[in-house]
Design an enzyme around this catalytic site. Structure first.
Site, PDB file in Angstrom:
ATOM      1  CG  PHE A  71      -1.992   0.964   1.247  1.00 44.76           C
ATOM      2  CD1 PHE A  71      -3.150   0.726   0.520  1.00 44.76           C
ATOM      3  CD2 PHE A  71      -1.891   2.132   1.974  1.00 44.76           C
ATOM      4  CE1 PHE A  71      -4.189   1.643   0.525  1.00 44.76           C
ATOM      5  CE2 PHE A  71      -2.928   3.058   1.984  1.00 44.76           C
ATOM      6  CZ  PHE A  71      -4.075   2.811   1.257  1.00 44.76           C
TER       7      PHE A  71
ATOM      8  CG  ASP B 133       0.622  -2.981   6.845  1.00 44.75           C
ATOM      9  OD1 ASP B 133      -0.457  -3.375   7.331  1.00 44.75           O
ATOM     10  OD2 ASP B 133       0.823  -1.804   6.485  1.00 44.75           O
TER      11      ASP B 133
ATOM     12  CE1 TYR C 111      -8.955   1.884   7.539  1.00 45.10           C
ATOM     13  CE2 TYR C 111      -7.865   2.747   9.489  1.00 45.10           C
ATOM     14  CZ  TYR C 111      -7.866   2.491   8.135  1.00 45.10           C
ATOM     15  OH  TYR C 111      -6.768   2.849   7.374  1.00 45.10           O
ATOM     16  CE  LYS C 112      -7.487  -0.785   5.298  1.00 41.92           C
ATOM     17  NZ  LYS C 112      -6.058  -0.764   4.998  1.00 41.92           N
TER      18      LYS C 112
ATOM     19  NE  ARG D 213     -10.107  -2.654  -2.566  1.00 41.55           N
ATOM     20  CZ  ARG D 213      -9.525  -2.149  -1.494  1.00 41.55           C
ATOM     21  NH1 ARG D 213      -8.366  -2.637  -1.072  1.00 41.55           N
ATOM     22  NH2 ARG D 213     -10.075  -1.162  -0.829  1.00 41.55           N
TER      23      ARG D 213
END
Ligand SMILES: *Cc1c(COP(=O)(O)O)cnc(C)c1O
Length: 396
Positions: free
Chosen positions: A112, A183, A208-209, A355
């Site tokens: 990312f 990560d 938060y994912k 996605r």
């Protein structure tokens, strides 16, 4: 595990099939009341005494322990706070300091971008001749040489869901005398992770994912027990100090993982995370993973059957991907807007990736079948072919 029961614990808007929990988890129903209680009964009534009475100050470590259970981290090795970008910076800075003779950070082009940006700026401010070496994901293993100080890899690729072999790569990293920073942004809550078994030196991730703490929820950081009392934390804030309330003029790192704290923790956001972790505490992550594989396999089969113009970008072998599926289409952005307009929420990542996240706590087989039926209608009838669906919003 009773997935119908866990689904009932989330608020999902009427008429929406939510396939974006890999990007922002939905609201655990109990979170609204838990946050309201923190606001009115704790902040409202206790005022500043809430730091002790409601134990706000202990929350980052307590919640860290609950997340630790999902990632194979022992108690006292994970702490919450700040955003993931900040935690990447801290872990990377600590790792570089532990390998002073080496100058290369190894990462891959599937990472990312914020992780790469943080590394670039860290290198610039250190000004000691470090280099960020970015290779293709499939070339990582072959690029682990004795020049490498630390590898900075995201286990699950945010675009395609491709999964790195965390244990295999970490042992290769250690054999080369380097350190491994993982990560777990798209891993924590998506699949079983074992930072201890894999021997990770540092791990970071967001809440938060898949963990459902809400927009802006704090990140977490894990430091292996062997390093925790040795590393010097970059970003030496007062709450990482050995004795914050001594108000000494000199910084002394706190004990163990506490030294990775920086400043005042986000109390309201942690209340939401607490409610989310109440759901996770009942979950068996291995069962979540097994169910996720069933759902993604079904989705891939149905989409390939009904939408032949979509190209699978995720690994076909479920053992080699996380909990999301990505399909490519040149008009992927417009297709996704048409889907969202019909209540099927996924997202788009440039240049052409659509996605879809699969989150068994609240997504079931009916959602998959209904979602694909709507996707097939959009594709077969070219419902995406409208100028307004092509206009890009600020957040995609
Ligand atoms: C989502 C994500 C981030 C986000 O970082 P924030 O600082 O929380 O905005 C960082 N890295 C990876 C790999 C991610 O997937």
């Amino acid at each position: 595990m009773d997935f119908a029961q866990t689904k009932s614990l989330f608020h999902l808007p009427e008429g929406v099939i939510y396939l974006d929990g890999n990007s922002l988890g939905p609201l655990p129903k109990a979170a609204a009341a838990r946050v309201a209680q923190t606001v009115t009964e704790e902040w409202g009534e206790m005022l500043i005494t809430g730091w002790n009475k409601a134990q706000w100050m202990a929350q980052p470590a307590r919640l860290g322990d609950r997340i630790g259970r999902l990632i194979g981290a022992p108690e006292g090795t994970v702490v919450l706070g700040d955003t993931l970008s900040i935690k990447v910076y801290q872990a990377l800075a600590s790792a570089l300091e532990m390998r002073p003779g080496r100058k290369v950070i190894l990462s891959d082009s599937g990472n990312f971008p914020t992780d790469l940006y943080m590394a670039e700026e860290l290198i610039r401010s250190l000004d000691k001749g470090h280099e960020l070496r970015v290779v293709a994901p499939e070339d990582v293993a072959a690029s682990i040489t004795d020049e490498i100080a630390v590898t900075m890899l995201t286990e699950v690729d945010y675009r395609t869901g491709r999964l790195h072999d965390m244990a295999g790569l970490t042992s290769k990293v250690h054999a080369a005398g380097a350190l491994a920073l993982w990560d777990l942004a798209h891993s924590a809550g998506a699949l079983p992770v074992d930072v201890t078994g894999a021997g990770a030196d540092f791990a970071v991730g967001c809440t938060y994912k898949y963990l459902n703490s809400g927009p802006g929820g704090p990140a977490f950081i894990y430091v292996a027990p062997d390093h925790a009392d040795v590393v010097r934390p970059a970003l030496s804030g007062w709450l990482g100090h050995e004795a914050p309330f001594a108000f000494d003029l000199d910084y002394r790192p706190g004990r163990g993982i506490e030294r990775m704290r920086v400043g005042t923790p986000p109390v309201l956001q942690m209340a939401a995370l607490e409610a989310a972790m109440d759901v996770w505490d009942r979950a068996d992550i291995r069962e979540v993973r097994a169910r996720s594989i069933e759902l993604t396999e079904l989705f891939v089969a149905l989409v390939e059957e009904s939408c032949p113009e979509l190209v699978l970008a995720s690994p076909r072998d479920p053992a080699r991907r996380g909990s999301q599926i990505t399909f490519r289409h040149p008009e992927g952005y417009a297709v996704m807007q048409a889907l969202i307009a019909r209540g099927v929420i996924g997202d788009f990542r440039a240049p052409d990736n659509m996605r879809f996240g699969f989150t068994p706590l609240y997504i079931d087989e009916d959602d998959v079948r209904d979602g694909v039926r709507i996707l097939a209608d959009v594709m077969q009838n070219q419902l995406w072919d409208r100028p307004d669906y092509r206009t890009r919003a600020r957040v995609t």
